[in-house]
Design a protein around this motif. Structure first.
Motif: not given
Lengths: 119, 647
Positions: B269-272, B371-375, B397-400
């Motif tokens: 979360v901090a990185e996102a 840059k791509l992020i998924t939650i 960055l991928s947050l499951a």
């Protein structure tokens, strides 16, 4: 150099004249029939108004020859219409039909649309 | 297993008796009393000739009465009532007749109340629509065989739309309890196997205690993100036979405790937050992020904190449509894109163009280096056979995790990182985005003017006329907007959680009408005006749901988008004809719904509903909708048939 320039200008003027004339040659009544028969309306709407499936084509922004060129080799999702499917003459008829549509009213001149826009 | 008091005939005759009500069955019947042996009294008078004849004559054929003092279905109802379903949607079926009778007589037909459906696909789609308004599942009852076969497409839609639907299947597992040919045909070894590829969990309990535990467990699993349909098989013998004596003291309803959804890991979360705050042009791509109404508030808070635009996948209502950050960004301009509960994130970041006989040309829609992020909770559960999971997305960055549960921590982490310099940059960005939002809105209204007076009616005109009649009401759009070129999304004002429910999930046609009725059923108790822009092809799958709406007095305004075709397929067919360079004019064959034209006003009237149309003159539309709105506000459904442009 000057001569080449004037020759280029003359050629461009002739091409432009041919292009603008080619639309006028079309038969708008036949174009209306073709517009439905070969399925233009399916993506662009019966009034050419466009929508999610196809671009607005009224008022037609292209010259006739440009429209024909586009229809033959569309760069996007539109399927290509080759000469086997529709002739140049028929496309000019469609072009003439599209040229018959008047420009739309401005939003401010459509009371309902103006009302909901301003709410 | 305890046995019923068997004092007469067969189970078929029992069923006839059962129709008079369980209460009546609890009292001893004369026939039952007649079966009680009597002790001869000492010193009694000598028997009469009649009595002697009775004693010595051959016995009459035994006439047993099959009664049950407390069927297992009553306990099943206790269990299911504990899960607080508001309604049961079902088309009647003999394999769950015991449960149906218990719900009605023992359960009093309240909480849940029985809704009569004309097709199992309608039952499930109604539950699908209901959940997207109310946030709670409905209960579906269906045959384990033919009923589930009818229901299966709607289950797949719900699965792909991440909607929990709770399904009980009737099934007669014990061969000695099957009545003749029909019940053999309606019985199955493993009922749920047919839909196991697109449900989250199932079970076939073999005792009432087992049923209780599995029923509660199924609810918990269905409601844990990613939420999905579940199936429990209810054995007919368990439903209809009495609760075993030895179980009556021990059977209990297990306590339900829903799982709290998982939030993202604090380091991720901090990185996102770092990536988003440092970005020059971040973009939030929102899927099914608003699991609850609070999800919308949190998304607005995040977007405003970052002054980042929100692009909406339109699976649900997730962001106010007139917010200056709504749809004001561009995928191709973004340097950081964050997908929130997007099942098909790859498609958000790529463009596809069909290429004749060479498949698809895929091009990135993002610029190099983005840059791509998924939650998403999608990463926590998947099945392999049906391909609704979409293409693999290569992200940074991928947050499951559940996005809504993660948003509070992400917002806090972003705020912590924002320096005064970044704050100024964000404010400048916000001003630019607000300008773009205004330009987009002006363009949308300019576009709506094209074809304004056309006949058939343009979908922009239809949407504008409809909006004009409902905009001062507490309204809810309970249908997909894509088929009308998303005009409602472009010119209406969406800001409440129930303003939009999104679409099918798996694009299974036949969803629209029943989902709208289900959503309207949910809106009914809140007094909202439900509005359904109804595609003609969709309605023809199972139009009986109009009767369900009329019968149960479900207020719903249906406005037909009657383009007289399965239009998407017509366009595909035209595409194929053009590729093959032959006769696009034949695309009507097999795709047009004309000749004869279907009179939907007459159809609605036949089902007992107020109706008007067909309307093809746009100037007739406003008054017709106004009259229909008055009917709906009185608590009834109404339908206006409008002959429309294709899209």
């Amino acid at each position: 150099m000057n001569r080449i320039f004037w020759l280029f200008l003359a050629a461009a003027a002739m091409a432009a004249a041919q292009q603008s004339d080619s639309g006028a040659e079309g038969d708008a009544a036949n174009g209306k029939i073709l517009f439905t028969r070969i399925g233009c309306y399916q993506c662009h709407g019966y009034a050419g108004q466009g929508g999610r499936a196809g671009a607005r084509i009224v008022p037609m922004p292209m010259k006739a020859q440009d429209m024909i060129r586009y229809v033959r080799r569309p760069p996007g999702e539109m399927p290509a219409y080759t000469e086997k499917v529709v002739s140049d003459g028929e496309l000019r008829d469609i072009y003439a039909y599209l040229k018959c549509f008047p420009p739309p009213k401005a939003v401010k001149d459509i009371p309902l649309l103006n009302s909901i826009k301003g709410q | 297993m305890g046995r019923s008091k068997k004092t007469s005939c067969d189970r078929r005759n029992f069923l006839k008796g059962a129709a008079s009500g369980a209460a009546a069955l609890l009292t001893a019947t004369p026939a039952a009393q007649a079966q009680q042996p009597q002790e001869p009294r000492r010193g009694a008078p000598a028997p009469s000739a009649h009595q002697v004849a009775m004693e010595t004559a051959p016995p009459a054929p035994r006439m047993d009465v099959y009664i049950t003092d407390r069927p297992g279905a009553d306990f099943m109802v206790d269990v299911l009532k504990s899960l607080r379903f508001d309604y049961i949607c079902a088309n009647p079926g003999s394999s769950f007749r015991g449960l149906q009778e218990s719900f009605i007589n023992y359960g009093g037909n309240q909480d849940p109340e029985w809704i009569t459906c004309c097709h199992e696909e309608s039952s499930v789609a109604m539950a699908h629509g209901y959940f997207k308004i109310e946030g709670r599942p409905l209960l579906i009852l269906a045959h384990g065989t033919v009923g589930l076969q009818h229901a299966s497409m709607a289950i797949y839609n719900a699965y792909a739309d991440r909607v929990p639907v709770y399904i009980i299947l009737g099934n007669e597992q014990e061969i000695n309890f099957r009545r003749g040919d029909v019940e053999w045909k309606h019985s199955v070894q493993d009922a749920a196997s047919m839909v196991r590829d697109y449900t989250k969990w199932d079970d076939s309990p073999i005792s009432l205690g087992h049923f209780a535990e599995s029923a509660v467990k199924a609810y918990k699993i269905a409601m844990t993100p990613p939420m999905e349909p579940v199936v429990i098989s209810a054995n007919g013998q368990l439903q209809e036979e009495p609760i075993p004596e030895q179980d009556r003291r021990t059977l209990r309803v297990p306590k339900l405790t829903l799982a709290s959804p998982p939030a993202g890991d604090s380091g991720a979360v901090a990185e996102a937050a770092r990536m988003l705050v440092e970005a020059e042009n971040p973009l939030i791509y929102a899927g099914r992020v608003a699991r609850t109404p609070n999800g919308i508030k949190l998304l607005v808070e995040l977007a405003e904190t970052l002054q980042a635009p929100v692009q909406d996948r339109r699976h649900r209502m997730v962001f106010p449509s007139r917010h200056p950050l709504y749809n004001s960004g561009s995928i191709s301009d973004a340097d950081v894109i964050m997908g929130l509960e997007v099942a098909d994130f790859w498609f958000a970041t790529h463009r596809q163009t069909p290429l004749n006989r060479l498949g698809m040309v895929n091009r990135p829609a993002v610029k190099p280096g983005t840059k791509l992020i998924t939650i998403t909770a999608e990463d926590l559960f998947s099945r392999s056979n049906y391909q609704d999971f979409g293409r693999y997305a290569e992200v940074d960055l991928s947050l499951a995790a559940d996005a809504e549960a993660t948003l509070p921590a992400l917002i806090a982490a972003c705020r912590k990182r924002i320096t005064p310099d970044r704050r100024r940059a964000m404010e400048e960005r916000g001003k630019r985005l607000a300008e773009r939002h205004k330009e987009n809105r002006d363009r949308d209204f300019d576009d709506a003017a094209y074809g304004w007076d056309a006949s058939p009616v343009s979908t922009a005109r239809l949407s504008a006329e409809l909006w004009n009649q409902i905009r001062h009401e507490d309204w809810s759009l309970v249908s997909e907007a894509a088929f009308v070129s998303n005009w409602p999304g472009r010119i209406w004002d969406f800001d409440k959680p129930y303003h939009y429910i999104g679409g099918h999930g798996a694009y299974g046609i036949g969803y629209g009408a029943p989902a709208a009725v289900g959503a309207a059923l949910a809106n009914k108790k809140h007094g909202r005006l439900s509005v359904n822009i109804q595609c003609d092809g969709d309605l023809n799958y199972a139009p009986g749901v109009l009767w369900t709406a009329a019968h149960h007095r479900i207020p719903l305004l249906t406005v037909m988008h009657n383009n007289r075709a399965y239009h998407q397929e017509m366009m595909y067919l035209q595409d194929m004809a053009n590729r093959a360079q032959r006769r696009p004019d034949q695309a009507q064959i097999g795709t047009a719904i004309a000749n004869p034209n279907i009179d939907y006003a007459l159809m609605a009237k036949a089902y007992g509903m107020y109706s008007a149309g067909p309307i093809d003159n746009p100037s007739d539309l406003g008054p017709a909708i106004r009259a229909a709105v008055e009917v709906v506000k009185r608590g009834e459904p109404a339908l206006i048939d409008v002959v429309t442009q294709p899209r």
